[in-house]
Motif scaffolding. Structure first.
Motif, mmCIF file in Angstrom:
data_model
loop_
_atom_site.group_PDB
_atom_site.id
_atom_site.type_symbol
_atom_site.label_atom_id
_atom_site.label_comp_id
_atom_site.label_asym_id
_atom_site.label_seq_id
_atom_site.Cartn_x
_atom_site.Cartn_y
_atom_site.Cartn_z
ATOM 1 N N ASP A 1 0.924 -1.132 -0.011
ATOM 2 C CA ASP A 1 -0.042 -0.231 -0.032
ATOM 3 C C ASP A 1 0.867 1.078 -0.465
ATOM 4 O OD1 ASP A 1 -2.795 -1.303 -0.479
ATOM 5 O OD2 ASP A 1 -2.712 -1.332 2.526
ATOM 6 N N LYS B 1 1.761 2.010 -3.428
ATOM 7 C CA LYS B 1 0.032 2.438 -4.081
ATOM 8 C C LYS B 1 -0.272 4.447 -4.668
ATOM 9 C CE LYS B 1 -4.402 1.031 -4.419
ATOM 10 N NZ LYS B 1 -6.215 0.672 -3.868
ATOM 11 N N GLY C 1 -3.209 5.409 -6.971
ATOM 12 C CA GLY C 1 -3.978 5.198 -7.401
ATOM 13 C C GLY C 1 -4.835 4.312 -7.643
ATOM 14 N N GLN C 2 -6.870 4.194 -7.842
ATOM 15 C CA GLN C 2 -7.385 3.220 -8.081
ATOM 16 C C GLN C 2 -7.442 3.661 -9.118
ATOM 17 O OE1 GLN C 2 -7.844 0.705 -4.983
ATOM 18 N NE2 GLN C 2 -10.166 -0.285 -5.656
ATOM 19 N N GLY D 1 -8.911 -0.596 -12.257
ATOM 20 C CA GLY D 1 -7.728 -1.023 -11.752
ATOM 21 C C GLY D 1 -6.691 -0.318 -10.675
ATOM 22 N N SER D 2 -6.026 -0.536 -9.844
ATOM 23 C CA SER D 2 -4.869 -0.044 -9.477
ATOM 24 C C SER D 2 -4.090 0.388 -9.519
ATOM 25 C CB SER D 2 -4.770 -0.992 -7.806
ATOM 26 O OG SER D 2 -6.016 -0.942 -7.038
ATOM 27 N N TYR E 1 0.438 1.104 -9.323
ATOM 28 C CA TYR E 1 1.565 0.657 -8.122
ATOM 29 C C TYR E 1 3.050 2.326 -8.143
ATOM 30 C CZ TYR E 1 -1.706 -1.867 -5.369
ATOM 31 O OH TYR E 1 -2.898 -2.534 -4.796
ATOM 32 N N LYS F 1 -0.008 -1.016 -13.455
ATOM 33 C CA LYS F 1 -0.893 -0.854 -13.435
ATOM 34 C C LYS F 1 -1.593 -2.503 -12.841
ATOM 35 C CE LYS F 1 -5.299 0.685 -15.642
ATOM 36 N NZ LYS F 1 -6.218 1.541 -16.587
ATOM 37 N N ARG F 2 -2.550 -2.729 -11.757
ATOM 38 C CA ARG F 2 -3.109 -4.058 -11.786
ATOM 39 C C ARG F 2 -4.480 -4.284 -12.115
ATOM 40 N NH1 ARG F 2 -2.962 -6.283 -5.965
ATOM 41 N NH2 ARG F 2 -2.212 -8.037 -5.824
ATOM 42 N N PHE G 1 -8.304 -5.755 -13.189
ATOM 43 C CA PHE G 1 -9.208 -6.475 -12.227
ATOM 44 C C PHE G 1 -9.667 -7.262 -13.252
ATOM 45 C CE2 PHE G 1 -10.738 -2.466 -10.153
ATOM 46 C CZ PHE G 1 -9.713 -2.671 -9.003
ATOM 47 N N ASP H 1 -4.186 6.346 -19.249
ATOM 48 C CA ASP H 1 -5.536 5.146 -18.986
ATOM 49 C C ASP H 1 -6.168 5.005 -20.578
ATOM 50 O OD1 ASP H 1 -7.485 3.494 -18.037
ATOM 51 O OD2 ASP H 1 -8.269 4.952 -16.736
#
Length: 520
Positions: free
Chosen positions: A165, A168, A170-171, A175-176, A178, A191-192, A194, A306
Protein backbone atom coordinates in the motif's frame (compact mmCIF):
# COMPACT_ATOMS: atom_id res chain seq x y z
CA UNK A 1 40.47 -67.46 24.00
CA UNK A 2 42.73 -64.69 22.74
CA UNK A 3 40.37 -64.04 19.82
CA UNK A 4 37.24 -63.63 21.94
CA UNK A 5 39.11 -61.43 24.43
CA UNK A 6 40.20 -59.14 21.54
CA UNK A 7 36.62 -59.03 20.25
CA UNK A 8 35.43 -58.13 23.76
CA UNK A 9 37.80 -55.13 23.79
CA UNK A 10 37.02 -53.90 20.26
CA UNK A 11 33.24 -54.28 20.10
CA UNK A 12 32.41 -51.56 22.70
CA UNK A 13 34.60 -49.15 20.73
CA UNK A 14 32.75 -49.87 17.44
CA UNK A 15 29.10 -49.31 18.27
CA UNK A 16 28.83 -52.72 20.01
CA UNK A 17 29.79 -54.86 17.02
CA UNK A 18 33.06 -56.44 15.89
CA UNK A 19 34.25 -59.50 13.94
CA UNK A 20 37.72 -60.98 13.45
CA UNK A 21 39.81 -64.08 12.96
CA UNK A 22 43.11 -65.60 14.06
CA UNK A 23 45.36 -68.35 12.72
CA UNK A 24 45.70 -71.40 14.96
CA UNK A 25 48.42 -73.26 13.10
CA UNK A 26 48.25 -76.17 10.69
CA UNK A 27 46.34 -73.83 8.33
CA UNK A 28 43.45 -73.68 10.75
CA UNK A 29 41.75 -70.36 11.47
CA UNK A 30 39.26 -69.42 14.14
CA UNK A 31 36.55 -66.81 13.41
CA UNK A 32 34.74 -64.78 16.02
CA UNK A 33 31.88 -62.25 16.46
CA UNK A 34 30.96 -60.03 19.37
CA UNK A 35 27.77 -57.94 19.40
CA UNK A 36 25.84 -55.94 21.99
CA UNK A 37 22.21 -54.91 21.85
CA UNK A 38 21.65 -51.43 20.38
CA UNK A 39 20.27 -49.99 23.61
CA UNK A 40 23.28 -51.13 25.71
CA UNK A 41 25.93 -48.46 26.33
CA UNK A 42 29.68 -49.04 25.89
CA UNK A 43 30.54 -49.88 29.51
CA UNK A 44 27.58 -52.23 29.94
CA UNK A 45 28.50 -53.82 26.61
CA UNK A 46 32.04 -54.49 27.82
CA UNK A 47 30.83 -55.99 31.11
CA UNK A 48 28.37 -58.23 29.30
CA UNK A 49 31.00 -59.49 26.84
CA UNK A 50 33.54 -60.14 29.65
CA UNK A 51 30.93 -62.34 31.30
CA UNK A 52 30.32 -64.05 27.97
CA UNK A 53 34.07 -64.80 27.59
CA UNK A 54 34.16 -66.55 30.97
CA UNK A 55 31.20 -68.67 29.96
CA UNK A 56 32.35 -69.48 26.44
CA UNK A 57 35.62 -70.93 27.78
CA UNK A 58 33.64 -73.98 28.84
CA UNK A 59 33.08 -74.76 25.17
CA UNK A 60 36.78 -75.37 24.51
CA UNK A 61 38.27 -77.36 22.84
CA UNK A 62 35.15 -77.73 20.69
CA UNK A 63 35.27 -76.22 17.17
CA UNK A 64 32.38 -73.84 17.92
CA UNK A 65 31.01 -72.02 20.90
CA UNK A 66 28.18 -69.54 21.46
CA UNK A 67 27.01 -67.47 24.43
CA UNK A 68 23.82 -65.38 24.50
CA UNK A 69 23.51 -63.04 27.46
CA UNK A 70 20.84 -60.45 28.25
CA UNK A 71 22.50 -57.62 26.33
CA UNK A 72 25.19 -59.28 24.20
CA UNK A 73 26.11 -62.22 21.98
CA UNK A 74 29.53 -63.90 21.54
CA UNK A 75 30.50 -66.67 19.10
CA UNK A 76 33.56 -68.39 17.72
CA UNK A 77 33.94 -71.10 15.06
CA UNK A 78 36.57 -72.75 12.90
CA UNK A 79 34.18 -72.19 9.99
CA UNK A 80 33.69 -68.67 8.70
CA UNK A 81 30.10 -67.78 9.48
CA UNK A 82 30.16 -64.12 8.43
CA UNK A 83 31.26 -62.19 5.35
CA UNK A 84 34.28 -59.98 5.93
CA UNK A 85 36.91 -59.12 3.32
CA UNK A 86 39.20 -57.38 5.79
CA UNK A 87 42.42 -58.74 7.26
CA UNK A 88 42.41 -60.72 10.47
CA UNK A 89 41.25 -58.75 13.51
CA UNK A 90 40.19 -55.85 11.31
CA UNK A 91 36.37 -55.77 11.44
CA UNK A 92 33.59 -53.16 11.15
CA UNK A 93 29.97 -52.38 11.30
CA UNK A 94 29.31 -53.76 7.83
CA UNK A 95 25.74 -54.88 8.45
CA UNK A 96 24.79 -51.44 9.61
CA UNK A 97 26.43 -49.84 6.61
CA UNK A 98 24.49 -52.16 4.36
CA UNK A 99 21.26 -51.20 6.11
CA UNK A 100 22.14 -47.53 5.73
CA UNK A 101 22.74 -48.02 2.00
CA UNK A 102 19.39 -49.77 1.63
CA UNK A 103 17.56 -47.03 3.52
CA UNK A 104 19.36 -44.27 1.58
CA UNK A 105 18.46 -45.91 -1.72
CA UNK A 106 14.83 -46.30 -0.64
CA UNK A 107 14.46 -42.71 0.54
CA UNK A 108 16.25 -41.38 -2.55
CA UNK A 109 13.84 -43.28 -4.77
CA UNK A 110 10.85 -41.97 -2.82
CA UNK A 111 12.22 -38.42 -3.01
CA UNK A 112 12.75 -38.74 -6.75
CA UNK A 113 9.19 -40.01 -7.22
CA UNK A 114 7.88 -37.11 -5.11
CA UNK A 115 9.89 -34.56 -7.12
CA UNK A 116 8.62 -36.00 -10.41
CA UNK A 117 5.01 -35.98 -9.14
CA UNK A 118 5.37 -32.38 -7.95
CA UNK A 119 6.87 -31.33 -11.27
CA UNK A 120 4.01 -33.00 -13.16
CA UNK A 121 1.48 -31.23 -10.91
CA UNK A 122 2.96 -27.76 -11.47
CA UNK A 123 3.45 -28.32 -15.21
CA UNK A 124 -0.15 -29.45 -15.51
CA UNK A 125 -1.30 -26.45 -13.44
CA UNK A 126 0.68 -24.13 -15.69
CA UNK A 127 -0.82 -25.72 -18.81
CA UNK A 128 -4.35 -25.33 -17.41
CA UNK A 129 -3.59 -21.71 -16.57
CA UNK A 130 -2.24 -21.06 -20.06
CA UNK A 131 -5.35 -22.62 -21.58
CA UNK A 132 -7.51 -20.34 -19.44
CA UNK A 133 -5.45 -17.30 -20.44
CA UNK A 134 -5.63 -18.32 -24.08
CA UNK A 135 -9.40 -18.69 -23.79
CA UNK A 136 -9.73 -15.28 -22.14
CA UNK A 137 -7.32 -13.39 -24.38
CA UNK A 138 -7.95 -15.25 -27.62
CA UNK A 139 -5.56 -14.25 -30.39
CA UNK A 140 -3.79 -11.81 -28.09
CA UNK A 141 -2.21 -14.55 -25.92
CA UNK A 142 0.33 -15.96 -28.45
CA UNK A 143 1.18 -12.45 -29.59
CA UNK A 144 2.00 -11.41 -26.02
CA UNK A 145 4.00 -14.54 -25.29
CA UNK A 146 6.29 -13.78 -28.23
CA UNK A 147 6.44 -10.05 -27.56
CA UNK A 148 9.29 -8.22 -25.85
CA UNK A 149 6.59 -6.37 -23.93
CA UNK A 150 5.71 -9.50 -21.96
CA UNK A 151 7.34 -9.40 -18.49
CA UNK A 152 7.22 -11.99 -15.69
CA UNK A 153 4.61 -11.51 -13.01
CA UNK A 154 7.12 -12.36 -10.28
CA UNK A 155 9.55 -9.60 -11.27
CA UNK A 156 6.78 -6.99 -11.35
CA UNK A 157 5.38 -8.23 -8.04
CA UNK A 158 8.81 -7.78 -6.42
CA UNK A 159 9.19 -4.37 -8.10
CA UNK A 160 6.17 -3.09 -6.14
CA UNK A 161 7.22 -4.82 -2.89
CA UNK A 162 4.39 -7.26 -3.46
CA UNK A 163 1.85 -4.50 -4.15
CA UNK A 164 2.46 -2.76 -0.89
CA UNK A 165 0.00 0.00 0.00
CA UNK A 166 2.96 2.33 0.52
CA UNK A 167 3.65 2.07 -3.22
CA UNK A 168 0.03 2.57 -4.29
CA UNK A 169 -0.40 5.64 -6.50
CA UNK A 170 -4.14 5.46 -7.06
CA UNK A 171 -7.12 3.41 -8.16
CA UNK A 172 -9.54 3.75 -11.05
CA UNK A 173 -12.45 1.88 -12.54
CA UNK A 174 -10.26 -0.74 -14.23
CA UNK A 175 -7.53 -1.31 -11.65
CA UNK A 176 -5.01 -0.03 -9.11
CA UNK A 177 -1.70 1.63 -9.97
CA UNK A 178 1.53 1.08 -8.02
CA UNK A 179 4.99 2.58 -8.15
CA UNK A 180 7.67 -0.01 -8.85
CA UNK A 181 11.40 -0.32 -9.42
CA UNK A 182 12.58 -2.84 -12.01
CA UNK A 183 15.78 -4.90 -11.51
CA UNK A 184 17.67 -2.46 -13.76
CA UNK A 185 16.73 0.41 -11.42
CA UNK A 186 14.12 1.97 -13.73
CA UNK A 187 11.13 3.44 -11.87
CA UNK A 188 7.79 2.55 -13.48
CA UNK A 189 4.05 2.65 -12.83
CA UNK A 190 2.43 -0.79 -12.70
CA UNK A 191 -1.30 -1.07 -13.26
CA UNK A 192 -2.99 -4.08 -11.66
CA UNK A 193 -6.10 -4.84 -13.71
CA UNK A 194 -9.27 -6.28 -12.26
CA UNK A 195 -9.46 -9.74 -13.75
CA UNK A 196 -12.88 -11.31 -13.98
CA UNK A 197 -15.05 -9.97 -16.78
CA UNK A 198 -15.27 -9.87 -20.55
CA UNK A 199 -14.82 -6.12 -20.23
CA UNK A 200 -11.39 -6.84 -18.70
CA UNK A 201 -10.35 -8.70 -21.87
CA UNK A 202 -11.39 -5.72 -23.99
CA UNK A 203 -9.51 -3.29 -21.76
CA UNK A 204 -6.35 -5.37 -21.75
CA UNK A 205 -6.46 -5.84 -25.51
CA UNK A 206 -6.99 -2.11 -26.02
CA UNK A 207 -4.18 -0.98 -23.74
CA UNK A 208 -1.63 -3.47 -25.10
CA UNK A 209 -2.56 -3.81 -28.74
CA UNK A 210 -3.53 -0.23 -29.49
CA UNK A 211 -1.00 1.87 -27.58
CA UNK A 212 2.10 -0.36 -27.56
CA UNK A 213 3.16 1.19 -30.86
CA UNK A 214 2.16 4.76 -29.97
CA UNK A 215 4.95 7.14 -29.10
CA UNK A 216 4.12 10.78 -28.39
CA UNK A 217 5.38 13.21 -25.80
CA UNK A 218 1.87 13.83 -24.50
CA UNK A 219 0.85 10.18 -24.20
CA UNK A 220 1.96 7.88 -21.38
CA UNK A 221 4.28 5.22 -22.85
CA UNK A 222 3.43 1.55 -22.38
CA UNK A 223 6.64 -0.32 -21.45
CA UNK A 224 5.36 -3.85 -20.92
CA UNK A 225 2.73 -6.19 -19.52
CA UNK A 226 2.24 -9.54 -17.82
CA UNK A 227 -0.43 -12.20 -18.29
CA UNK A 228 1.30 -14.95 -16.27
CA UNK A 229 0.01 -14.16 -12.77
CA UNK A 230 -3.31 -14.26 -10.93
CA UNK A 231 -4.12 -10.86 -12.47
CA UNK A 232 -2.82 -9.04 -15.50
CA UNK A 233 -0.39 -6.15 -15.17
CA UNK A 234 0.49 -3.19 -17.38
CA UNK A 235 3.79 -1.34 -17.03
CA UNK A 236 3.96 2.37 -17.91
CA UNK A 237 6.57 5.05 -17.69
CA UNK A 238 6.45 6.66 -14.27
CA UNK A 239 5.12 10.22 -14.24
CA UNK A 240 6.35 11.93 -11.09
CA UNK A 241 3.82 14.69 -10.35
CA UNK A 242 0.66 12.57 -10.23
CA UNK A 243 -2.44 13.81 -12.04
CA UNK A 244 -3.91 17.18 -12.97
CA UNK A 245 -6.85 16.34 -10.71
CA UNK A 246 -4.47 16.14 -7.73
CA UNK A 247 -2.86 19.48 -8.62
CA UNK A 248 -6.13 21.32 -9.19
CA UNK A 249 -8.46 19.87 -6.57
CA UNK A 250 -6.67 17.69 -4.00
CA UNK A 251 -3.12 18.62 -3.06
CA UNK A 252 -2.68 21.50 -0.63
CA UNK A 253 1.12 21.22 -0.45
CA UNK A 254 1.77 22.76 -3.88
CA UNK A 255 1.48 26.26 -5.26
CA UNK A 256 -1.59 26.90 -7.45
CA UNK A 257 -0.87 26.43 -11.13
CA UNK A 258 0.20 29.64 -12.84
CA UNK A 259 -1.38 30.69 -16.12
CA UNK A 260 1.62 29.58 -18.22
CA UNK A 261 1.46 26.12 -16.62
CA UNK A 262 -2.29 25.78 -17.20
CA UNK A 263 -1.94 26.84 -20.81
CA UNK A 264 0.92 24.37 -21.29
CA UNK A 265 -1.28 21.57 -19.93
CA UNK A 266 -4.20 22.51 -22.18
CA UNK A 267 -1.96 22.74 -25.25
CA UNK A 268 -0.16 19.45 -24.54
CA UNK A 269 -3.44 17.61 -23.97
CA UNK A 270 -4.78 18.99 -27.25
CA UNK A 271 -1.64 17.83 -29.07
CA UNK A 272 -1.99 14.33 -27.61
CA UNK A 273 -5.65 14.08 -28.65
CA UNK A 274 -4.90 15.47 -32.12
CA UNK A 275 -2.28 12.74 -32.52
CA UNK A 276 -4.78 10.02 -31.52
CA UNK A 277 -7.53 11.38 -33.76
CA UNK A 278 -5.65 12.46 -36.86
CA UNK A 279 -1.91 11.78 -36.84
CA UNK A 280 -1.49 8.16 -35.72
CA UNK A 281 -1.92 5.25 -38.12
CA UNK A 282 -5.18 4.36 -36.41
CA UNK A 283 -7.98 6.76 -35.56
CA UNK A 284 -8.36 6.29 -31.80
CA UNK A 285 -11.07 7.65 -29.50
CA UNK A 286 -10.00 7.81 -25.84
CA UNK A 287 -13.51 8.04 -24.28
CA UNK A 288 -12.37 9.09 -20.80
CA UNK A 289 -10.58 12.45 -20.93
CA UNK A 290 -10.69 14.02 -17.47
CA UNK A 291 -8.22 15.61 -15.01
CA UNK A 292 -7.36 12.33 -13.25
CA UNK A 293 -6.29 10.84 -16.60
CA UNK A 294 -3.92 13.72 -17.36
CA UNK A 295 -0.60 12.98 -15.66
CA UNK A 296 2.09 15.62 -15.13
CA UNK A 297 5.85 15.02 -15.29
CA UNK A 298 8.52 16.97 -13.44
CA UNK A 299 8.19 19.86 -15.94
CA UNK A 300 4.37 19.75 -15.75
CA UNK A 301 4.22 18.39 -19.29
CA UNK A 302 0.83 16.67 -19.60
CA UNK A 303 0.56 13.02 -20.59
CA UNK A 304 -2.75 11.37 -21.40
CA UNK A 305 -3.12 8.08 -19.50
CA UNK A 306 -5.54 5.17 -19.00
CA UNK A 307 -6.32 3.79 -22.44
CA UNK A 308 -8.56 1.01 -21.15
CA UNK A 309 -11.68 2.47 -22.77
CA UNK A 310 -10.21 3.47 -26.15
CA UNK A 311 -11.99 2.52 -29.34
CA UNK A 312 -10.91 2.44 -32.97
CA UNK A 313 -12.87 4.47 -35.49
CA UNK A 314 -12.74 2.66 -38.85
CA UNK A 315 -11.71 4.77 -41.84
CA UNK A 316 -15.03 4.15 -43.60
CA UNK A 317 -17.19 5.06 -40.59
CA UNK A 318 -18.31 8.46 -39.31
CA UNK A 319 -19.29 7.00 -35.92
CA UNK A 320 -19.64 3.70 -34.08
CA UNK A 321 -22.34 2.49 -31.70
CA UNK A 322 -21.08 1.04 -28.43
CA UNK A 323 -22.02 0.44 -24.81
CA UNK A 324 -21.64 3.54 -22.66
CA UNK A 325 -18.38 3.86 -20.74
CA UNK A 326 -16.68 6.89 -19.25
CA UNK A 327 -17.13 9.37 -16.43
CA UNK A 328 -20.31 11.29 -15.64
CA UNK A 329 -19.87 14.99 -16.32
CA UNK A 330 -17.40 14.41 -19.16
CA UNK A 331 -19.50 12.27 -21.51
CA UNK A 332 -20.92 13.93 -24.62
CA UNK A 333 -24.74 13.92 -24.72
CA UNK A 334 -25.10 11.99 -27.98
CA UNK A 335 -22.88 9.27 -26.52
CA UNK A 336 -24.44 9.22 -23.04
CA UNK A 337 -27.97 8.96 -24.46
CA UNK A 338 -27.61 6.91 -27.64
CA UNK A 339 -24.16 5.32 -27.48
CA UNK A 340 -23.17 7.12 -30.71
CA UNK A 341 -19.40 7.52 -30.47
CA UNK A 342 -17.25 9.83 -32.60
CA UNK A 343 -14.03 11.75 -32.09
CA UNK A 344 -16.24 14.69 -31.10
CA UNK A 345 -16.98 12.83 -27.82
CA UNK A 346 -13.32 13.38 -26.91
CA UNK A 347 -13.63 17.00 -28.02
CA UNK A 348 -16.56 17.45 -25.62
CA UNK A 349 -14.57 15.95 -22.73
CA UNK A 350 -11.63 18.16 -23.63
CA UNK A 351 -13.90 21.21 -23.51
CA UNK A 352 -15.05 20.33 -19.98
CA UNK A 353 -11.38 19.86 -19.02
CA UNK A 354 -10.43 23.27 -20.45
CA UNK A 355 -13.22 24.99 -18.52
CA UNK A 356 -12.21 23.24 -15.28
CA UNK A 357 -8.55 24.25 -15.71
CA UNK A 358 -9.45 27.88 -16.43
CA UNK A 359 -12.07 28.21 -13.67
CA UNK A 360 -10.25 26.10 -11.09
CA UNK A 361 -13.54 24.33 -10.27
CA UNK A 362 -14.71 20.74 -10.72
CA UNK A 363 -17.60 19.96 -13.01
CA UNK A 364 -20.32 18.65 -10.71
CA UNK A 365 -23.09 18.93 -13.24
CA UNK A 366 -25.13 16.08 -11.80
CA UNK A 367 -24.91 16.91 -8.11
CA UNK A 368 -28.24 18.33 -6.90
CA UNK A 369 -26.66 20.90 -4.60
CA UNK A 370 -24.16 22.22 -7.16
CA UNK A 371 -24.49 24.52 -10.16
CA UNK A 372 -23.21 22.91 -13.34
CA UNK A 373 -19.95 24.61 -14.32
CA UNK A 374 -21.00 24.57 -17.99
CA UNK A 375 -24.22 26.33 -17.08
CA UNK A 376 -22.36 28.90 -14.99
CA UNK A 377 -19.77 29.67 -17.71
CA UNK A 378 -22.46 29.86 -20.40
CA UNK A 379 -24.54 32.31 -18.36
CA UNK A 380 -21.51 34.56 -17.83
CA UNK A 381 -20.63 34.32 -21.52
CA UNK A 382 -24.13 35.45 -22.51
CA UNK A 383 -23.89 38.30 -19.99
CA UNK A 384 -20.48 39.26 -21.41
CA UNK A 385 -18.90 38.67 -17.98
CA UNK A 386 -16.73 35.68 -18.81
CA UNK A 387 -13.84 37.09 -16.82
CA UNK A 388 -15.79 36.66 -13.58
CA UNK A 389 -15.57 32.84 -13.73
CA UNK A 390 -11.80 32.78 -14.32
CA UNK A 391 -9.88 31.29 -11.39
CA UNK A 392 -8.96 34.25 -9.11
CA UNK A 393 -5.39 32.94 -8.70
CA UNK A 394 -4.68 33.56 -12.38
CA UNK A 395 -2.73 36.76 -12.82
CA UNK A 396 -4.87 39.73 -13.91
CA UNK A 397 -2.80 40.43 -17.05
CA UNK A 398 -3.75 36.99 -18.41
CA UNK A 399 -7.52 37.41 -17.97
CA UNK A 400 -8.08 38.15 -21.67
CA UNK A 401 -6.24 34.98 -22.69
CA UNK A 402 -8.19 33.03 -20.08
CA UNK A 403 -11.50 34.31 -21.49
CA UNK A 404 -10.37 33.28 -24.97
CA UNK A 405 -9.62 29.79 -23.62
CA UNK A 406 -13.05 29.59 -21.98
CA UNK A 407 -14.66 30.47 -25.32
CA UNK A 408 -12.72 27.63 -26.96
CA UNK A 409 -13.96 25.34 -24.17
CA UNK A 410 -17.56 26.40 -24.86
CA UNK A 411 -17.05 25.62 -28.55
CA UNK A 412 -15.98 22.11 -27.58
CA UNK A 413 -19.01 21.42 -25.36
CA UNK A 414 -21.68 22.51 -27.82
CA UNK A 415 -24.59 20.09 -27.99
CA UNK A 416 -24.26 19.65 -31.73
CA UNK A 417 -21.44 17.33 -32.76
CA UNK A 418 -21.20 19.07 -36.13
CA UNK A 419 -20.52 22.43 -34.50
CA UNK A 420 -17.73 21.18 -32.29
CA UNK A 421 -14.30 21.83 -33.83
CA UNK A 422 -11.79 19.08 -34.55
CA UNK A 423 -8.68 18.80 -32.40
CA UNK A 424 -6.50 20.13 -35.21
CA UNK A 425 -8.73 23.21 -35.44
CA UNK A 426 -8.54 23.63 -31.67
CA UNK A 427 -4.75 23.46 -31.86
CA UNK A 428 -4.77 26.23 -34.43
CA UNK A 429 -6.95 28.38 -32.13
CA UNK A 430 -4.58 27.72 -29.22
CA UNK A 431 -1.37 28.53 -31.09
CA UNK A 432 -2.50 31.32 -33.42
CA UNK A 433 -3.71 34.49 -31.70
CA UNK A 434 -4.96 35.86 -35.00
CA UNK A 435 -7.29 32.90 -35.52
CA UNK A 436 -10.88 34.03 -35.11
CA UNK A 437 -12.93 32.03 -32.60
CA UNK A 438 -16.58 31.47 -33.61
CA UNK A 439 -19.40 32.25 -31.21
CA UNK A 440 -20.39 29.08 -29.35
CA UNK A 441 -23.91 27.78 -29.01
CA UNK A 442 -25.50 26.64 -25.79
CA UNK A 443 -24.16 23.48 -24.10
CA UNK A 444 -26.52 20.50 -23.54
CA UNK A 445 -28.69 19.63 -20.54
CA UNK A 446 -29.53 23.25 -19.84
CA UNK A 447 -32.90 24.92 -19.81
CA UNK A 448 -33.59 25.59 -22.62
CA UNK A 449 -31.31 22.87 -24.06
CA UNK A 450 -29.56 22.49 -27.38
CA UNK A 451 -28.48 19.22 -28.88
CA UNK A 452 -27.51 18.37 -32.37
CA UNK A 453 -29.58 15.22 -32.63
CA UNK A 454 -33.05 13.76 -32.33
CA UNK A 455 -33.73 11.88 -29.09
CA UNK A 456 -36.52 9.50 -28.19
CA UNK A 457 -36.70 8.19 -24.63
CA UNK A 458 -39.28 5.82 -23.20
CA UNK A 459 -39.50 4.56 -19.66
CA UNK A 460 -41.27 1.67 -18.06
CA UNK A 461 -41.64 3.17 -14.58
CA UNK A 462 -44.22 5.61 -13.30
CA UNK A 463 -41.50 8.04 -12.20
CA UNK A 464 -40.70 8.97 -15.79
CA UNK A 465 -42.94 10.31 -18.51
CA UNK A 466 -42.51 9.44 -22.15
CA UNK A 467 -40.99 12.45 -23.88
CA UNK A 468 -39.27 13.15 -27.16
CA UNK A 469 -37.78 16.13 -28.80
CA UNK A 470 -36.27 17.00 -32.15
CA UNK A 471 -33.81 19.86 -32.36
CA UNK A 472 -33.45 21.77 -35.57
CA UNK A 473 -30.71 24.26 -36.23
CA UNK A 474 -30.23 27.02 -38.74
CA UNK A 475 -26.97 28.71 -39.70
CA UNK A 476 -26.91 31.12 -36.76
CA UNK A 477 -29.71 30.14 -34.41
CA UNK A 478 -30.71 26.95 -32.62
CA UNK A 479 -34.02 26.23 -30.92
CA UNK A 480 -34.91 23.15 -28.92
CA UNK A 481 -36.80 21.79 -25.97
CA UNK A 482 -35.24 20.28 -22.90
CA UNK A 483 -35.96 16.84 -21.48
CA UNK A 484 -35.90 17.39 -17.69
CA UNK A 485 -36.71 13.75 -16.97
CA UNK A 486 -33.40 12.64 -18.55
CA UNK A 487 -31.44 15.14 -16.45
CA UNK A 488 -33.24 13.93 -13.32
CA UNK A 489 -32.45 10.33 -14.24
CA UNK A 490 -28.76 11.11 -14.70
CA UNK A 491 -28.75 12.90 -11.33
CA UNK A 492 -30.27 9.84 -9.67
CA UNK A 493 -27.77 7.52 -11.35
CA UNK A 494 -24.90 9.81 -10.40
CA UNK A 495 -25.98 10.01 -6.77
CA UNK A 496 -26.29 6.24 -6.54
CA UNK A 497 -22.90 5.64 -8.15
CA UNK A 498 -21.14 8.19 -5.95
CA UNK A 499 -22.72 6.57 -2.88
CA UNK A 500 -21.14 3.29 -4.04
CA UNK A 501 -17.78 4.98 -4.64
CA UNK A 502 -17.95 4.69 -8.44
CA UNK A 503 -16.68 7.51 -10.63
CA UNK A 504 -15.77 5.92 -13.94
CA UNK A 505 -18.23 3.65 -15.70
CA UNK A 506 -17.44 0.64 -17.80
CA UNK A 507 -20.38 -1.43 -18.98
CA UNK A 508 -22.38 -0.67 -15.84
CA UNK A 509 -24.19 2.44 -17.05
CA UNK A 510 -25.45 0.58 -20.11
CA UNK A 511 -27.01 -1.97 -17.76
CA UNK A 512 -28.58 0.75 -15.64
CA UNK A 513 -30.13 2.30 -18.69
CA UNK A 514 -31.68 -1.01 -19.68
CA UNK A 515 -33.08 -1.54 -16.17
CA UNK A 516 -34.66 1.87 -16.26
CA UNK A 517 -36.14 1.20 -19.66
CA UNK A 518 -34.42 4.06 -21.47
CA UNK A 519 -33.69 3.50 -25.11
CA UNK A 520 -32.20 5.81 -27.66
Amino acid sequence: MQLVRNLTLEAPKNDGFFVGSMGKGNNVSVYGLAQCWELVNASACEDCLVNAVSRISSCLPKEEGRVLNAGCYLRYSTNKFYYNSTAPLVGGNRARRKLAIILATTFSTMALVLIIATAIFFVNKKLVKKRQESKQLGALSPLLNKSKLNLSYESLEKATNYFSDTNKLGQGGSGSVYKGTLPNGKVVAIKRLFFNTRQWVDQFFNEVNLISGINHKNLVKLLGCSITGPESLLVYEFVSNQSLHDYLFVRKDVEPLRWEERYKIVLGTAEGLAYLHEESKLRIIHRDIKPSNILLDEDLTPKIADFGLVRLLPEDKTHISTAIAGTLGYMAPEYAVRGMLTQKADVYSFGVLVIEITCGKRNKCFSPDMVCILHMVWNQYEADKLGEVVDPVIEHNFREEACRLLQIGLLCVQASTELRPSMSTILQMLTDDTCEIPCPTQPPFLSPSSSGFSLNMTTSTSNYETESYIQSSGHNTMQSRMVPRWTAFIENVSDKLHEDGVDTLGGDLDGLLCVSGITG
